[in-house]
Design an enzyme around this catalytic site. Structure first.
Site, PDB file in Angstrom:
ATOM      1  N   GLY A 110      -1.559  -7.057  29.614  1.00 50.57           N
ATOM      2  CA  GLY A 110      -0.545  -6.391  29.822  1.00 50.57           C
ATOM      3  C   GLY A 110       0.919  -7.464  29.763  1.00 50.57           C
ATOM      4  O   GLY A 110       1.772  -7.214  29.345  1.00 50.57           O
ATOM      5  N   GLU A 113       0.811  -8.941  25.759  1.00 49.40           N
ATOM      6  CA  GLU A 113       1.323  -7.852  25.248  1.00 49.40           C
ATOM      7  C   GLU A 113       3.230  -7.753  25.084  1.00 49.40           C
ATOM      8  O   GLU A 113       3.796  -7.900  24.293  1.00 49.40           O
ATOM      9  CB  GLU A 113       0.590  -6.153  25.456  1.00 49.40           C
ATOM     10  CG  GLU A 113      -0.333  -5.950  25.406  1.00 49.40           C
ATOM     11  CD  GLU A 113      -1.555  -5.649  25.956  1.00 49.40           C
ATOM     12  OE1 GLU A 113      -1.389  -4.772  27.087  1.00 49.40           O
ATOM     13  OE2 GLU A 113      -1.760  -4.498  25.281  1.00 49.40           O
ATOM     14  N   GLU A 133      -9.293  -7.413  28.547  1.00 44.41           N
ATOM     15  CA  GLU A 133      -9.560  -5.764  28.582  1.00 44.41           C
ATOM     16  C   GLU A 133     -10.756  -5.697  28.680  1.00 44.41           C
ATOM     17  O   GLU A 133     -11.801  -4.742  29.404  1.00 44.41           O
ATOM     18  CB  GLU A 133      -8.849  -5.016  27.539  1.00 44.41           C
ATOM     19  CG  GLU A 133      -7.151  -4.706  28.110  1.00 44.41           C
ATOM     20  CD  GLU A 133      -6.468  -6.533  28.077  1.00 44.41           C
ATOM     21  OE1 GLU A 133      -7.161  -7.427  27.398  1.00 44.41           O
ATOM     22  OE2 GLU A 133      -4.889  -5.692  28.189  1.00 44.41           O
TER      23      GLU A 133
HETATM   24  N1  COA Z   1      -3.657  -6.780  38.830  1.00 44.24           N
HETATM   25  C1  COA Z   1      -4.230  -6.901  39.740  1.00 44.24           C
HETATM   26  N2  COA Z   1      -3.635  -7.930  40.703  1.00 44.24           N
HETATM   27  C2  COA Z   1      -3.338  -8.700  39.985  1.00 44.24           C
HETATM   28  C3  COA Z   1      -4.354  -9.053  39.160  1.00 44.24           C
HETATM   29  C4  COA Z   1      -3.887  -7.816  37.830  1.00 44.24           C
HETATM   30  N3  COA Z   1      -4.305  -8.355  36.796  1.00 44.24           N
HETATM   31  N4  COA Z   1      -4.422 -10.381  38.931  1.00 44.24           N
HETATM   32  C5  COA Z   1      -4.467 -11.325  39.752  1.00 44.24           C
HETATM   33  N5  COA Z   1      -4.618 -10.536  40.646  1.00 44.24           N
HETATM   34  C6  COA Z   1      -3.820 -10.503  42.359  1.00 44.24           C
HETATM   35  C7  COA Z   1      -5.866 -11.430  42.814  1.00 44.24           C
HETATM   36  O1  COA Z   1      -6.142  -9.813  42.713  1.00 44.24           O
HETATM   37  C8  COA Z   1      -5.554 -12.130  43.549  1.00 44.24           C
HETATM   38  O2  COA Z   1      -4.955 -10.996  44.910  1.00 44.24           O
HETATM   39  P1  COA Z   1      -5.119 -10.903  45.978  1.00 44.24           P
HETATM   40  O3  COA Z   1      -5.023 -12.414  46.171  1.00 44.24           O
HETATM   41  O4  COA Z   1      -4.607 -10.222  47.042  1.00 44.24           O
HETATM   42  O5  COA Z   1      -7.077 -10.616  46.163  1.00 44.24           O
HETATM   43  C9  COA Z   1      -4.226 -12.513  43.085  1.00 44.24           C
HETATM   44  O6  COA Z   1      -3.467 -11.829  42.118  1.00 44.24           O
HETATM   45  C10 COA Z   1      -4.261 -14.217  42.618  1.00 44.24           C
HETATM   46  O7  COA Z   1      -5.255 -13.713  41.653  1.00 44.24           O
HETATM   47  P2  COA Z   1      -6.693 -15.096  42.437  1.00 44.24           P
HETATM   48  O8  COA Z   1      -7.754 -13.946  40.617  1.00 44.24           O
HETATM   49  O9  COA Z   1      -7.078 -14.809  42.904  1.00 44.24           O
HETATM   50  O10 COA Z   1      -6.678 -15.940  40.716  1.00 44.24           O
HETATM   51  P3  COA Z   1      -7.179 -17.115  40.429  1.00 44.24           P
HETATM   52  O11 COA Z   1      -6.521 -18.355  40.129  1.00 44.24           O
HETATM   53  O12 COA Z   1      -8.767 -17.091  41.064  1.00 44.24           O
HETATM   54  O13 COA Z   1      -7.703 -16.509  38.810  1.00 44.24           O
HETATM   55  C11 COA Z   1      -6.942 -15.324  36.932  1.00 44.24           C
HETATM   56  C12 COA Z   1      -6.272 -15.950  37.975  1.00 44.24           C
HETATM   57  C13 COA Z   1      -6.033 -14.965  35.996  1.00 44.24           C
HETATM   58  C14 COA Z   1      -7.764 -15.947  36.192  1.00 44.24           C
HETATM   59  C15 COA Z   1      -7.576 -13.626  37.306  1.00 44.24           C
HETATM   60  O14 COA Z   1      -6.409 -13.491  38.646  1.00 44.24           O
HETATM   61  C16 COA Z   1      -7.673 -12.719  36.411  1.00 44.24           C
HETATM   62  O15 COA Z   1      -8.185 -13.101  36.028  1.00 44.24           O
HETATM   63  N6  COA Z   1      -6.884 -11.473  36.304  1.00 44.24           N
HETATM   64  C17 COA Z   1      -7.621 -10.134  36.199  1.00 44.24           C
HETATM   65  C18 COA Z   1      -6.742 -11.141  34.482  1.00 44.24           C
HETATM   66  C19 COA Z   1      -6.770  -9.549  33.210  1.00 44.24           C
HETATM   67  O16 COA Z   1      -8.330  -8.478  33.592  1.00 44.24           O
HETATM   68  N7  COA Z   1      -5.665  -8.949  33.320  1.00 44.24           N
HETATM   69  C20 COA Z   1      -5.793  -8.055  32.448  1.00 44.24           C
HETATM   70  C21 COA Z   1      -5.226  -6.489  32.679  1.00 44.24           C
HETATM   71  S1  COA Z   1      -6.119  -4.980  31.780  1.00 44.24           S
END
Ligand code: COA
Length: 258
Positions: A110, A113, A133
């Site tokens: 998102g 997007e 996704e």
């Molecule tokens: N929704 C909800 N929470 C999210 C999020 C999302 N899309 N992206 C990150 N967070 C949260 C994590 O759960 C974490 O929360 P916590 O500390 O309570 O556990 C916090 O944000 C920090 O993220 P973290 O994953 O620990 O950071 P990282 O540096 O290890 O990784 C990313 C960064 C961006 C690679 C990883 O957060 C990620 O893959 N996020 C999801 C991306 C995604 O799939 N987006 C599409 C959603 S439809």
């Protein structure tokens, strides 16, 4: 006024910062409610000439829709969620005032997007774009399958959508997904300097540029006809008279937005 946004208005530029840095600014329902309120303000406040959307913290623009809100949704609810996201991003895309994404880190799902619905994008060198996704057994729901194809072409978009891989800032620049890549500490200043130039132009002409360029991607419209009508609309404005007179009188035009 906003639970999840920090906003400021300076020199006609309204800066909207999504402020959930501990969740990498993930878009939950409250962010969408607040974004729609901010859009109301952008559309109606005459002091606002243009807007910037960015994310709080040094790590993320927006890391996606808030995945914790996906659990337990019915089929109908999931469609309503996508529709609400699409409608919000249409309001950004169709805003008569320029809205620019300042992409200061991860712009995933998102977040990508959201950035793509803005009129153009400027990225910091640590920015990373992607539609991950598929990793969740999903596809983008807020317009990502459409706008990624529009912005980077079908082949590149297909690969990004199907692999879920990330596109780094320099590749995004090469693809035309962003207009500039700058060091993170220069990102807002660079964007504001571009908006200062745009804000000095005739606002109705700027709005008509947006409307006409958007028509390229709207199958219900003939873009060339939209352009003719927009050209005619501009002819009826005080600013057109001021702009042409100022040119002939060899002075700087002073536009009033009328
Ligand atoms: N929704 C909800 N929470 C999210 C999020 C999302 N899309 N992206 C990150 N967070 C949260 C994590 O759960 C974490 O929360 P916590 O500390 O309570 O556990 C916090 O944000 C920090 O993220 P973290 O994953 O620990 O950071 P990282 O540096 O290890 O990784 C990313 C960064 C961006 C690679 C990883 O957060 C990620 O893959 N996020 C999801 C991306 C995604 O799939 N987006 C599409 C959603 S439809």
């Amino acid at each position: 006024m906003y639970e999840t946004l920090i906003t400021s208005l300076e020199n006609g530029i309204f800066t909207v910062t999504i402020n959930r840095p501990d969740k990498l600014n993930a878009l939950n329902r409250q962010v969408f409610t607040d974004l729609n309120k901010a859009l109301d303000e952008i559309y109606t406040n005459k002091e606002i000439k243009s807007a910037i959307v960015t994310g709080a913290g040094a790590k993320a623009f927006v890391a996606g829709a808030d995945i914790t809100e996906f659990n337990g949704l019915t089929l109908e609810e999931s469609k309503a969620l996508a529709k609400n996201g699409q409608d919000t991003f249409f309001r950004i895309e169709r805003s008569p005032k320029p809205i620019v994404a300042c992409v200061n880190g991860f712009a995933l799902g998102g977040g990508c997007e959201l950035a793509m619905s803005c009129h153009f994008r400027i990225a910091s060198s640590n920015a990373k774009f992607g539609q991950p996704e598929v990793n969740l057994g999903l596809i983008p729901g807020y317009g990502g399958t459409q706008r990624l194809v529009q912005l980077i072409g079908k082949g590149r978009a297909m690969e990004a959508l199907m692999s879920g891989g990330m596109i780094d800032a320099n590749t995004a620049l090469q693809y035309g997904l962003v207009n500039y890549v700058v060091p993170q500490e220069e990102l807002l200043a660079k964007t504001k300097s571009i908006l200062d130039v745009i804000n000095s132009k005739a606002p109705i002409a700027v709005a008509k540029c947006i409307e006409s360029a958007n028509a390229v991607f709207d199958e219900t419209k003939n873009g060339y006809e939209v352009e003719i009508n927009s050209f005619g609309d501009c002819f009826g404005t005080d600013d057109m008279k001021e702009g042409t007179n100022a040119f002939l009188e060899k002075r700087k035009a002073i536009f009033t937005g009328k």
